[in-house]
Enzyme design. Structure first.
Site, PDB file in Angstrom:
ATOM      1  N   SER A 180       4.704   6.814   2.293  1.00 41.17           N
ATOM      2  CA  SER A 180       5.460   5.538   2.520  1.00 41.17           C
ATOM      3  C   SER A 180       4.787   4.401   1.664  1.00 41.17           C
ATOM      4  CB  SER A 180       5.077   5.075   4.093  1.00 41.17           C
ATOM      5  OG  SER A 180       5.391   6.386   4.996  1.00 41.17           O
ATOM      6  N   ASN A 197       0.827  -1.126  -0.067  1.00 39.06           N
ATOM      7  CA  ASN A 197      -0.216   0.111  -0.030  1.00 39.06           C
ATOM      8  C   ASN A 197       0.833   1.421   0.048  1.00 39.06           C
ATOM      9  OD1 ASN A 197      -2.486   1.550   0.294  1.00 39.06           O
ATOM     10  ND2 ASN A 197      -1.806   1.887   2.380  1.00 39.06           N
ATOM     11  N   ASP A 205      -2.643   0.900   8.200  1.00 40.86           N
ATOM     12  CA  ASP A 205      -1.495   1.516   7.855  1.00 40.86           C
ATOM     13  C   ASP A 205      -0.367   1.105   8.648  1.00 40.86           C
ATOM     14  OD1 ASP A 205      -2.956   2.987   5.787  1.00 40.86           O
ATOM     15  OD2 ASP A 205      -3.504   4.489   7.365  1.00 40.86           O
ATOM     16  N   HIS A 236       0.708   5.066   1.333  1.00 42.01           N
ATOM     17  CA  HIS A 236       0.089   5.987   2.287  1.00 42.01           C
ATOM     18  C   HIS A 236       0.581   7.558   2.181  1.00 42.01           C
ATOM     19  CE1 HIS A 236      -2.474   6.886   5.424  1.00 42.01           C
ATOM     20  NE2 HIS A 236      -1.272   7.645   6.134  1.00 42.01           N
TER      21      HIS A 236
HETATM   22  C1  GAR Z   1      -2.504   9.170  -3.025  1.00 43.46           C
HETATM   23  O1  GAR Z   1      -2.136  10.157  -2.441  1.00 43.46           O
HETATM   24  C2  GAR Z   1      -2.169   7.824  -2.130  1.00 43.46           C
HETATM   25  O2  GAR Z   1      -1.133   8.025  -1.162  1.00 43.46           O
HETATM   26  C3  GAR Z   1      -3.644   8.204  -1.160  1.00 43.46           C
HETATM   27  O3  GAR Z   1      -4.467   8.209  -2.097  1.00 43.46           O
HETATM   28  C4  GAR Z   1      -3.850   9.095  -3.171  1.00 43.46           C
HETATM   29  C5  GAR Z   1      -4.507   8.511  -4.519  1.00 43.46           C
HETATM   30  O4  GAR Z   1      -4.037   9.267  -5.567  1.00 43.46           O
HETATM   31  N1  GAR Z   1      -4.083   6.881  -0.352  1.00 43.46           N
HETATM   32  C6  GAR Z   1      -4.464   7.061   0.770  1.00 43.46           C
HETATM   33  O5  GAR Z   1      -4.822   7.936   1.298  1.00 43.46           O
HETATM   34  C7  GAR Z   1      -4.590   5.593   1.340  1.00 43.46           C
HETATM   35  N2  GAR Z   1      -5.108   5.754   2.753  1.00 43.46           N
HETATM   36  P1  GAR Z   1      -4.092   8.482  -6.930  1.00 43.46           P
HETATM   37  O6  GAR Z   1      -5.340   7.975  -7.216  1.00 43.46           O
HETATM   38  O7  GAR Z   1      -3.999   9.695  -8.041  1.00 43.46           O
HETATM   39  O8  GAR Z   1      -3.115   7.321  -7.056  1.00 43.46           O
END
Ligand code: GAR
Length: 201
Positions: free
Chosen positions: A137, A108, A146, A110
């Site tokens: 991370s 994942n 997480d 985060h």
């Molecule tokens: C990213 O910033 C990722 O780190 C976050 O969502 C966004 C997705 O962007 N993930 C979380 O918050 C997980 N808890 P993307 O759809 O453009 O890859």
């Protein structure tokens, strides 16, 4: 045989696009499926454009019955027979049963320097705390939200005048460097840490 990688998304899928492009360019793994839990996930069309099979299993109709949603998800995942499952902006909390089923195969990303700011609104919380560095991370997925083993982190500065949006954009830039770098190692069984220091540190 190249490792089979499934990517799970809920939104725009910019991390997914980066991972697919890196696998296609590097030839070290096959992106076999991109699966979304929301019909409006913009990443589905982007995956199709990149020639990757897509699937939609909406979580909303299963509201209140997480296990039924996960049963549907597991069935579709099992048919894709993944060696690795990358969560890339997949905004669902998963049950212990699901995690046990796929233990050791899940990564994942985060948007914080874990163990700081687990959960949501990470950029706002970093700004509220007045921290000077922030980042993202990549970790293995475990039963603790997480909380799995951290495999890589990327650091960016927090700048004067930052808003949650400007900070999120800076972090997203290094997410796109970090996630493929960790995946490339993970497919070879290499879990040694990857650290990336963004510009201006
Ligand atoms: C990213 O910033 C990722 O780190 C976050 O969502 C966004 C997705 O962007 N993930 C979380 O918050 C997980 N808890 P993307 O759809 O453009 O890859």
């Amino acid at each position: 045989m190249r490792p089979r990688v499934v990517i799970l998304i809920s939104g725009g899928g910019s991390n997914m696009v980066t991972l697919v492009r890196d696998m296609q360019a590097g030839g070290y793994a096959d992106p076999v499926l991109v699966l979304a839990n929301r019909a409006d996930a913009g990443g589905l069309a982007k995956a199709a454009e990149l020639g990757v099979e897509t699937a939609l299993i909406e979580s909303r109709p299963y509201k209140g019955d997480r296990e039924a949603f996960e049963a549907a998800l597991t069935e579709r995942l099992a048919s894709a027979n993944p060696d690795i499952i990358c969560f890339a902006g997949f905004m669902r909390v998963l049950t212990e049963g699901f995690i046990r089923r796929w233990q050791g195969k899940m990564l994942n990303i985060h948007p914080s320097l874990l163990p700081l700011y687990k959960g949501l609104h990470t950029h706002q919380r970093a700004l509220d705390d007045g921290v000077m560095v922030h980042g993202c991370s990549v970790h293995e997925v475990s039963a603790e939200l997480d909380g799995g083993t951290i495999l890589g982190q990327a650091v960016v500065p927090v700048l004067a005048g930052d808003t949650p949006d400007t900070l999120a954009a800076r972090v997203l830039g290094v997410e796109h460097q970090l996630y493929p770098a960790v995946l490339r190692k993970f497919v070879t069984g290499d879990r040694t840490p990857t650290a990336i220091f963004g510009t201006d540190i």
